[in-house]
Design a protein around this motif. Structure first.
Motif, short mmCIF file in Angstrom:
data_model
loop_
_atom_site.label_atom_id
_atom_site.label_comp_id
_atom_site.label_asym_id
_atom_site.label_seq_id
_atom_site.Cartn_x
_atom_site.Cartn_y
_atom_site.Cartn_z
N THR A 225 0.84 -1.19 0.00
CA THR A 225 0.00 0.00 0.00
C THR A 225 0.88 1.25 0.00
O THR A 225 1.78 1.37 0.83
N GLU A 226 0.61 2.14 -0.94
CA GLU A 226 1.32 3.42 -1.01
C GLU A 226 0.36 4.55 -0.63
O GLU A 226 -0.77 4.60 -1.09
N THR A 227 0.84 5.46 0.22
CA THR A 227 0.11 6.67 0.54
C THR A 227 0.99 7.87 0.20
O THR A 227 2.14 7.94 0.64
N VAL A 228 0.47 8.78 -0.64
CA VAL A 228 1.23 9.96 -1.03
C VAL A 228 0.54 11.20 -0.50
O VAL A 228 -0.68 11.24 -0.33
N VAL A 229 1.34 12.23 -0.22
CA VAL A 229 0.83 13.52 0.23
C VAL A 229 1.49 14.61 -0.60
O VAL A 229 2.72 14.59 -0.77
N ASP A 230 0.69 15.55 -1.15
CA ASP A 230 1.28 16.63 -1.94
C ASP A 230 1.57 17.84 -1.05
O ASP A 230 1.29 17.84 0.16
N ASP A 231 2.15 18.89 -1.65
CA ASP A 231 2.58 20.04 -0.85
C ASP A 231 1.42 20.94 -0.43
O ASP A 231 1.63 21.96 0.22
N HIS A 232 0.18 20.53 -0.79
CA HIS A 232 -1.00 21.23 -0.29
C HIS A 232 -1.75 20.39 0.74
O HIS A 232 -2.87 20.72 1.12
#
Length: 357
Positions: free
Chosen positions: A102-109
């Motif tokens: 499982t991958e969880t990504v977070v952007d700069d917003h």
């Protein structure tokens, strides 16, 4: 087991024309009026460079309006998630097997998204994708379960023996990485044929040419069986991301049912000697902990049994021709089959196939 979803109404519609990439589950943070743009869509690739080392390399392939600043990977083996600011990221498993990453990504917003896929990690040259097929046994004069392995390059080994030794049958079919071996009785009175499930397609080794039927999508797990009790098998899949079984009937209709939790692996069989297929799941419980088989009965109750270690691959079959289905495992790290015979009060069969490939 602490949390389950049981047989109920349709949770997903999976039709013959639905073939493609598994859609990720997106968890979005609301954007303000001064913050235009779209939420990220998580995606990643997973590769293994050396089959002698159970090491996986994951590389992000996410998209979105804003740059991704954080990548977190849960490798599905009970270890703590790994968080990084860039990819690729590598992870070494204790053993080979099938794992849900499982991958969880977070952007700069601050927006996040999650993607999940089932991956197979190889450890050693004995590894192969396991299969149970009910072939005719000429010595016994009846159909009995054979166990087999699909190796690289589409090479198959089968045995009806329960002791270590060379295969009693061999074949070749299927060549793509990630092919999942299947065995299907496609029509009433016909012999069982082998095949593979590849990215939403059942591909059967029929004559004079292979037969291809689209059902499900990439990431689904095939569970063909005699769902309609009419003398032959119907195509079916299990979608780990939603814990949903979907069965395609002879008239083209599709029924769905939920059982288990996301990430579980499917098992199906006649647990109670009732003459029809019943649902079940297999749950790997972490390194050093016994796996769990959870079998659903017609009255809605669920029985559980622990068997094998983390990283094992589930198998089901009527090993001793007792008239009902039980379970077993294949251990990729050692190439070992272990078939439970507790249902008839006998010792388990533990063996390996000495492949000639």
């Amino acid at each position: 087991m602490s949390s389950r979803r049981y047989l109920g109404s349709a949770a997903a519609v999976i039709g013959a024309a639905v073939i493609g990439t598994v859609l990720p589950v997106v968890s979005a943070h609301a954007a303000g009026a001064t913050d235009p743009g779209t939420d990220p869509t998580a995606a990643f690739t997973a590769t293994q460079a050396d089959q002698e080392v159970p090491r996986l390399t994951v590389t992000d392939a996410s998209t979105g309006t804003w740059p991704i600043t954080s990548y977190s990977f849960d490798f599905g083996d009970g270890t703590a998630p790994v968080t990084a600011s860039t990819t690729p990221v590598t992870h070494t498993y204790a053993t080979g097997g099938r794992f849900t990453v499982t991958e969880t990504v977070v952007d700069d917003h601050g927006r996040s998204a999650t993607s999940q896929k089932s991956v197979t990690v190889v450890h050693g040259t004995l590894f192969g994708a396991p299969l149970v097929a009910k072939f005719y046994d000429g010595m016994m004069g009846s159909h009995r379960p054979f166990v087999g392995l699909l190796h690289d390059r589409g090479a198959w080994d089968f045995t009806n023996q329960r002791v270590s030794g060379p295969p009693t049958g061999q074949s070749t079919f299927g060549t793509a990485d990630g092919d999942i071996p299947i065995a299907v009785a496609p029509a009433y009175g016909t012999q069982v044929v082998v095949g593979v499930y590849r990215s939403g397609q059942f591909i059967l080794n029929t004559l004079p040419a292979p037969t291809t039927v689209g059902f499900g999508q990439a990431g689904d797990i095939p569970v063909p069986a005699a769902w309609d009790h009419n003398g032959h098998d119907q195509l079916a899949v299990y979608r780990p991301s939603t814990a949903t079984f979907a069965v395609r009937h002879d008239d083209g209709s599709v029924t769905t049912a939920c059982f288990g939790d996301p990430g579980d692996l499917p098992v199906v069989g006649d647990w109670d000697r009732v003459g029809h297929i019943q649902l079940g799941i297999f749950r790997g419980n972490g390194t050093g902990r016994t796996n769990t088989f959870a079998l659903r009965h017609d009255d809605g109750s669920v029985s559980t049994a622990g068997y094998g270690d983390y990283g094992d691959v589930p198998l089901v079959g009527d090993w001793q021709a007792a008239g009902r289905t039980t379970f077993g495992i294949y251990r990729p790290s050692t190439g070992t089959f272990a078939l439970s015979n507790a249902y008839i009060g006998k010792a388990d069969d533990v063996f390996h196939i000495a492949s000639l490939y």
